[in-house]
Design an enzyme around this catalytic site. Structure first.
Site, PDB file in Angstrom:
ATOM      1  N   ALA A  55      -4.926  12.825   1.136  1.00 52.72           N
ATOM      2  CA  ALA A  55      -5.976  12.250   1.988  1.00 52.72           C
ATOM      3  C   ALA A  55      -6.828  11.174   1.294  1.00 52.72           C
ATOM      4  CB  ALA A  55      -6.838  13.385   2.541  1.00 52.72           C
ATOM      5  N   GLN A 203       6.111  18.249  -2.283  1.00 52.21           N
ATOM      6  CA  GLN A 203       5.044  17.647  -3.099  1.00 52.21           C
ATOM      7  C   GLN A 203       4.656  18.555  -4.267  1.00 52.21           C
ATOM      8  OE1 GLN A 203       5.073  17.764   0.229  1.00 52.21           O
ATOM      9  NE2 GLN A 203       3.959  16.078   1.165  1.00 52.21           N
ATOM     10  N   ASP A 244      -6.762  17.869   4.282  1.00 50.23           N
ATOM     11  CA  ASP A 244      -6.689  16.522   4.859  1.00 50.23           C
ATOM     12  C   ASP A 244      -7.802  16.267   5.865  1.00 50.23           C
ATOM     13  OD1 ASP A 244      -3.800  17.483   4.134  1.00 50.23           O
ATOM     14  OD2 ASP A 244      -3.870  15.298   3.978  1.00 50.23           O
ATOM     15  N   ASN A 254      -4.399  21.373   6.310  1.00 44.54           N
ATOM     16  CA  ASN A 254      -3.736  21.020   5.054  1.00 44.54           C
ATOM     17  C   ASN A 254      -2.226  21.111   5.281  1.00 44.54           C
ATOM     18  OD1 ASN A 254      -4.012  20.229   2.264  1.00 44.54           O
ATOM     19  ND2 ASN A 254      -3.190  22.228   1.715  1.00 44.54           N
ATOM     20  N   LYS A 255      -1.475  20.803   4.257  1.00 49.96           N
ATOM     21  CA  LYS A 255      -0.015  20.763   4.356  1.00 49.96           C
ATOM     22  C   LYS A 255       0.550  22.021   4.996  1.00 49.96           C
ATOM     23  CE  LYS A 255       2.017  17.987   3.489  1.00 49.96           C
ATOM     24  NZ  LYS A 255       2.372  17.017   4.541  1.00 49.96           N
TER      25      LYS A 255
END
Ligand code: MRU
Length: 362
Positions: A55, A203, A244, A254-255
């Site tokens: 982000a 990631q 994010d 978030n992810k």
């Protein structure tokens, strides 16, 4: 943070003084390469194709994307059109909107001739500010880790689980969730990080593992499904993730997969903290499950996987049968009730409206 002993940020101005250099994160951990952005379209592509991601770094790159557009044409129309193009690149991380609004608010009242220079000054300020905020998050989060270490036998390791990459690669420097880890490591606390691989784009496996290793922090990559088991066995002292977008009431996007970690942490009594700089707070919404837009990415990220073959060549292979469909929601929302606390640049607070407002009064 350092790459091969050299202090490095994730984004900086090229020696020519106007083009922008970034680390091309699509090549990590196999290759450390940089890319040069010279146009608005290249900046938008870098965000969309995730050469840069995370982000805060998305926001910083968008700020420089506006600079590149204004170099060519500093009219009101170009400023508005460039901001629209950049805003459309990724929908979930709110830092993108925050950075674009901040740039537009400062630049619009200026004469067009003054805008390019002012834009570069402001983009650099956004980057420097991100570094300061993240370092402060690290300082506050360090106290949390120190308190856990103090309750353990001397030299026993503190096990922290993290999801996705919320380290320095996701920001301009320091990171959010990993800033406290780096501070703890530098303070001599024996930290060990369980790194969720974070399918589909990995990631964790590719970026978090790489940056922790480059700094010397002990870590172990686990598949996304292992976290709950490790928590049940008492092998996780603390979960720290990034975000994010956090709503005014403390819901956290978030992810994808973060929500499942929060559920497991709640069931196992493991503290679940979210680290965030204030530009990640979206004060305009309360209910994250209802109101945070969730990016739906290309199904190919699920059906295929990228990695290096034995000769070191980066390649992609197919995982699923021909004809099977795949879906790829990139983020999920963890309701505030599952979050033990928020770690911000102003300190820790409960994940509630009142908690956030105690640190950020109107
Ligand atoms: O899709 P990405 O890689 O941009 O997603 C990043 C994350 O979900 C991070 O955890 C989040 O941005 C916080 S980063 C400081």
């Amino acid at each position: 943070m350092k790459v091969a002993g050299r202090s490095t940020r994730t984004i900086w101005l090229h020696a020519d003084g106007w083009s922008v250099e970034i680390i091309d994160q699509t090549q990590l951990p196999h290759r450390y390469t940089t890319a040069r952005l010279t146009t608005l379209d290249e900046a938008a592509h870098a965000i969309r194709a995730m050469l840069v991601r995370g982000a805060p770094l998305i926001g910083a790159t968008a700020a420089y994307g506006l600079c590149l557009a204004l170099r060519k044409d500093a009219s009101d129309e170009t400023l508005a059109a460039a901001a629209k193009t950049l805003l459309a690149t990724r929908p979930t991380a709110v830092n993108l909107r925050w950075a674009l609004e901040r740039m537009q608010t400062a630049l619009l009242p200026l004469e067009p001739a003054q805008r390019p220079a002012a834009a570069y000054v402001l983009a650099a300020e956004i980057c420097d500010e991100d570094v300061r905020l993240n370092e402060a998050i690290g300082t506050h989060g360090l106290e949390l880790i120190r308190a856990i270490a103090a309750k353990k036998p001397p030299r026993a390791r503190v096990n922290i689980l993290t999801h996705c990459n919320a380290g320095w690669l996701a920001t301009v420097d320091w990171g959010t969730a990993l800033a406290p880890v780096y501070k703890a490591y530098d303070a001599g606390i024996p930290v060990h990080v369980w790194v969720d691989e974070t399918r589909p784009r990995n990631q964790g496996a590719s970026l978090t593992a790489w940056e922790l290793g480059s700094h010397g922090v002990r870590h172990t990559v686990i598949c996304d499904n292992a976290g709950g088991h490790l928590m049940q066995r008492g092998q996780v002292d603390l979960v720290i993730v990034g975000t994010d977008r956090t709503t005014a009431a403390g819901d956290v996007a978030n992810k994808i997969g973060t929500y499942l970690k929060a559920l497991a942490a709640k069931d196992c009594g493991v503290p679940f903290y979210v680290a965030l700089p204030s530009p990640t707070i979206d004060w305009t919404i309360e209910d994250g499950v209802r109101d945070i837009p969730i990016e739906e990415r290309d199904a190919r990220e699920v059906s295929h996987i990228r990695g290096a073959d034995t000769s070191g060549r980066i390649t992609e292979v197919q995982l699923i049968p021909n004809g099977s469909s795949a879906a790829n929601p990139a983020f999920d929302v963890t309701p505030a009730r599952l979050v033990t606390g928020l770690i911000t640049e102003r300190g820790l607070c409960p994940a509630t409206r009142e908690g956030l407002r105690s640190l950020y009064p109107i």
